[in-house]
Design an enzyme around this catalytic site. Structure first.
Site, mmCIF file in Angstrom:
data_model
loop_
_atom_site.group_PDB
_atom_site.id
_atom_site.type_symbol
_atom_site.label_atom_id
_atom_site.label_comp_id
_atom_site.label_asym_id
_atom_site.label_seq_id
_atom_site.Cartn_x
_atom_site.Cartn_y
_atom_site.Cartn_z
ATOM 1 N N ASP A 336 0.832 -1.193 0.000
ATOM 2 C CA ASP A 336 0.000 0.000 0.000
ATOM 3 C C ASP A 336 0.877 1.257 0.000
ATOM 4 O O ASP A 336 1.879 1.319 0.723
ATOM 5 C CB ASP A 336 -0.891 -0.041 1.244
ATOM 6 C CG ASP A 336 -1.819 1.141 1.347
ATOM 7 O OD1 ASP A 336 -2.648 1.312 0.440
ATOM 8 O OD2 ASP A 336 -1.719 1.889 2.339
ATOM 9 N N GLU A 371 1.708 -0.429 -5.037
ATOM 10 C CA GLU A 371 0.817 0.681 -5.367
ATOM 11 C C GLU A 371 1.756 1.880 -5.493
ATOM 12 O O GLU A 371 2.217 2.416 -4.471
ATOM 13 C CB GLU A 371 -0.221 0.910 -4.275
ATOM 14 C CG GLU A 371 -1.172 2.046 -4.610
ATOM 15 C CD GLU A 371 -2.131 2.383 -3.474
ATOM 16 O OE1 GLU A 371 -3.269 2.773 -3.764
ATOM 17 O OE2 GLU A 371 -1.726 2.274 -2.291
#
Length: 657
Positions: A336, A371
């Site tokens: 993330d 990401e």
């Protein structure tokens, strides 16, 4: 009272050796560390950690056993302007704890103070760490090691995936156990999925703001104990680890990999008004990026940012990742806000954590997905990660939606995204699989909502619809919301088919959002992070079996096309791809930039994707040969042999010769 022996400075955390427990804790700026153990009556016993090797504090407690509850009190300066926020009145979680007892509730005692320290003791209500012992029989478990070129990722939430599944026993729905249930595994196999990517399973907390509104953090991107499984997904919190490993073992047996979404960019301690759970009280200055005024650099939008260029924090993050691979046999990670991993503070491909992962014989062998952004200046790093990483390809997402839903993308731009975005990823020896192609993800509209809503509808989140992106590239086809006339439903279905076909027959690694294959809607909520309810739980009773069959047929078709599974960049004349106009001729430069949205893509000289993304029915002349439409575009028992395709508006079809 038993005295602590000096013990050993490694490994980090609490480890039982059969005779006692060794405790270790990193803190470069602490002046004293107390180990606090709690007996069965909740009585606290404190011990100074006697060992101090470099920045590691350690001690050994003879006769301590698994099940022992513990925490730390860390002494040092309270100097907020310098980034130091030590407060021994607060019981702290071991960053490497494997199990937590207690809940992370919104309570004033779980705050250290802002400018002045809060010296009220919180041991009575603070969560405690639990010493665990690890004995698990993996039997003959082996990682599937699916080649990247054959990988199909399915992004899912542990609870939301199975909580409403009528064929899974009620008592295990929404749990780790349900992931390994034969019903779930058979479904994934029939769909053609090779990798199950789970939203965060490391223990997380709900933000105080959400708790005060009667909401909770559903997605899990608010970590508090990175080595501990989130207990709410277990049938029994004490056996969470074994339940999780049982599921992984069952998935592996079926040839399905497990990828964990992991949050190394921030912690649940949030900003300076946030709770004190662990890192802030252990060594705030080392664990976080601190500004000159002592506040946090908020490069994550979550109040703080972990300093993954600090050697001790790199060691912590690396140990965490190795734990999940070695102890739980996970097959990879999705990181993330992964740009934080490369901050020094500017982003660098040779940042310390990237280097540590590359040099690790364990971590360098698993799937790594970034990401590739954060919210700070210079945070958008798509295409810039080290070669070991694949990356979420937002270029593909936006292009697919613009082409099919907004009708404003030239053929050349569409083809570039279809060809694994080589302009972005073809560098440093990377392969097409580095592009993780997606049309939707947990964050944003579901696929059905992309064709039913022009605007987000996030009122239920309690922020007056201000949260969530406004750049959705969606199209409600003339009516906002679900339902409508038969014509409207059919046009929306055609758009869904076009988007799924683009996703699953493009070069790169496709990622499918769980529920998109059967028409799940979040009723226009494009930021459902705090909706632990029927808005986000997949409703299997309402699933569209026709759409599921369509998706499965596309995935199985993909696996038959060499140009998509061989994971090699397409070169002019290599037989992998030809780009043709509606007359089966190579496109001119003008057609690429200004021509009508009609295109034929010939893959491996045998599979033809014919596209008519215009408003009119159009005749598409197929290349020479005997072509027949193939599933899911025609029944296998009734192929249509044709030389001209009557392309419906906003339609596409796949043929084989």
């Amino acid at each position: 009272m038993t005295q602590l022996a000096i013990g050993k400075p490694a490994p980090l955390g609490a480890h039982y050796d059969g005779q006692g427990v060794n405790f270790t804790l990193f803190s470069a700026h602490a002046e004293r560390v107390e180990l606090c153990v709690f007996d069965a009556n909740g009585q606290e016993h404190r011990y100074d950690l006697p060992g101090h090797s470099g920045d590691i504090w350690h001690g050994y407690l003879p006769d301590a056993r698994p099940g022992l509850r513990y925490g730390y009190r860390v002494h040092g300066p309270w100097q907020p302007a310098d980034g130091h926020r030590f407060n021994p009145a607060k019981l702290l979680i071991d960053p490497c704890a494997r199990q937590i007892d207690g809940e992370f509730k919104d309570n004033p005692l779980l705050h250290a103070g802002h400018n002045e320290p809060d010296y009220r003791d919180n041991a009575a209500i603070a969560p405690k760490c639990v010493v665990v012992v690890d004995h698990y029989d993996w039997e003959d478990d082996a990682p599937p090691r699916t080649p990247w070129g054959s990988t199909i990722i399915y992004e899912a939430h542990v609870k939301g995936l199975t909580y409403l599944h009528p064929e899974i026993p009620v008592e295990i729905r929404g749990t780790y156990k349900a992931l390994g249930h034969p019903v779930m595994i058979n479904y994934l196999k029939q769909l053609g999925i090779t990798a199950l990517e789970l939203l965060p399973v490391a223990q997380f907390a709900s933000e105080p703001r959400l708790q005060r509104m009667g909401l909770s953090n559903y997605w899990g991107y608010n970590p508090v104990a990175m080595f501990a499984l989130h207990p709410a997904y277990a049938c029994s919190p004490e056996t969470a680890l074994d339940e999780f490993r049982d599921a992984i073992k069952a998935l592996h047996k079926a040839g399905i990999e497990v990828i964990l979404d992991i949050v190394l960019n921030h912690s649940a301690e949030l900003d300076l008004d946030g709770p004190l759970f662990s890192l802030r009280g252990i060594d705030n200055r080392s664990y976080y990026w601190i500004r000159e005024d002592g506040d946090y650099h908020n490069w994550t939008g979550c109040g703080n940012t972990l300093n993954l260029s600090h050697p001790a924090v790199v060691d912590y993050a690396s140990a965490c990742l190795r734990y999940w691979v070695e102890t739980c046999h996970v097959d990879g990670f999705r990181f993330d806000l992964a740009a934080v991993m490369g901050r020094t503070p500017e982003f660098r491909q040779d940042a310390p954590l990237f280097t540590a992962i590359q040099n690790c014989p364990v971590l360098s062998q698993v799937k790594l997905i970034a990401e590739p952004w954060d919210i700070a200046p210079g945070g958008y790093q798509v295409g810039n990660f080290p070669p070991l990483f694949a990356e979420w390809n937002d270029h593909f997402r936006d292009a697919a939606r613009r082409f099919w839903l907004h009708y404003d993308l030239p053929l050349g731009a569409f083809a570039g995204r279809f060809a694994a975005s080589s302009d972005v990823f073809k560098r440093n020896g990377r392969l097409p699989s580095a592009a993780i192609n997606l049309v939707t993800a947990h964050d944003g509209f579901t696929l059905r909502d992309c064709v039913c809503f022009n605007h987000k509808h996030n009122e239920a989140n309690g922020e007056e619809n201000r949260d969530g992106t406004n750049n959705n590239y969606s199209n409600n086809h003339g009516k906002e919301g679900l339902g409508g006339s038969l014509d409207l439903v059919e046009r929306r279905r055609d758009s869904i088919h076009a988007l799924l076909t683009t996703l699953l027959l493009s070069q790169g690694t496709p990622m499918l959002l769980a529920g998109d294959e059967h028409g799940h809607s979040q009723h226009g909520n494009n930021n459902a992070y705090c909706q632990d309810n029927q808005l986000t739980w997949l409703d299997w009773s309402q699933a569209s079996s026709g759409l599921t069959a369509f998706t499965a047929a596309l995935i199985h078709l993909r696996k038959r096309i060499p140009a998509l599974v061989e994971n090699r960049w397409w070169e002019e004349g290599d037989g992998n791809v030809r780009w043709l106009n509606r007359y089966a001729q190579p496109l001119s430069t003008d057609e690429w930039q200004n021509g009508p949205k009609q295109l034929q893509i010939l893959l491996s000289d045998r599979f033809l994707i014919a596209i008519n993304a215009t408003l009119e029915v159009t005749e598409i002349v197929l290349p020479a040969g005997e072509w027949h439409a193939i599933p899911p575009f025609a029944g296998e028992d009734n192929p249509v042999i044709t030389a001209v395709w009557q392309g419906p508006a906003h339609g596409l079809c796949v043929f084989q010769r």
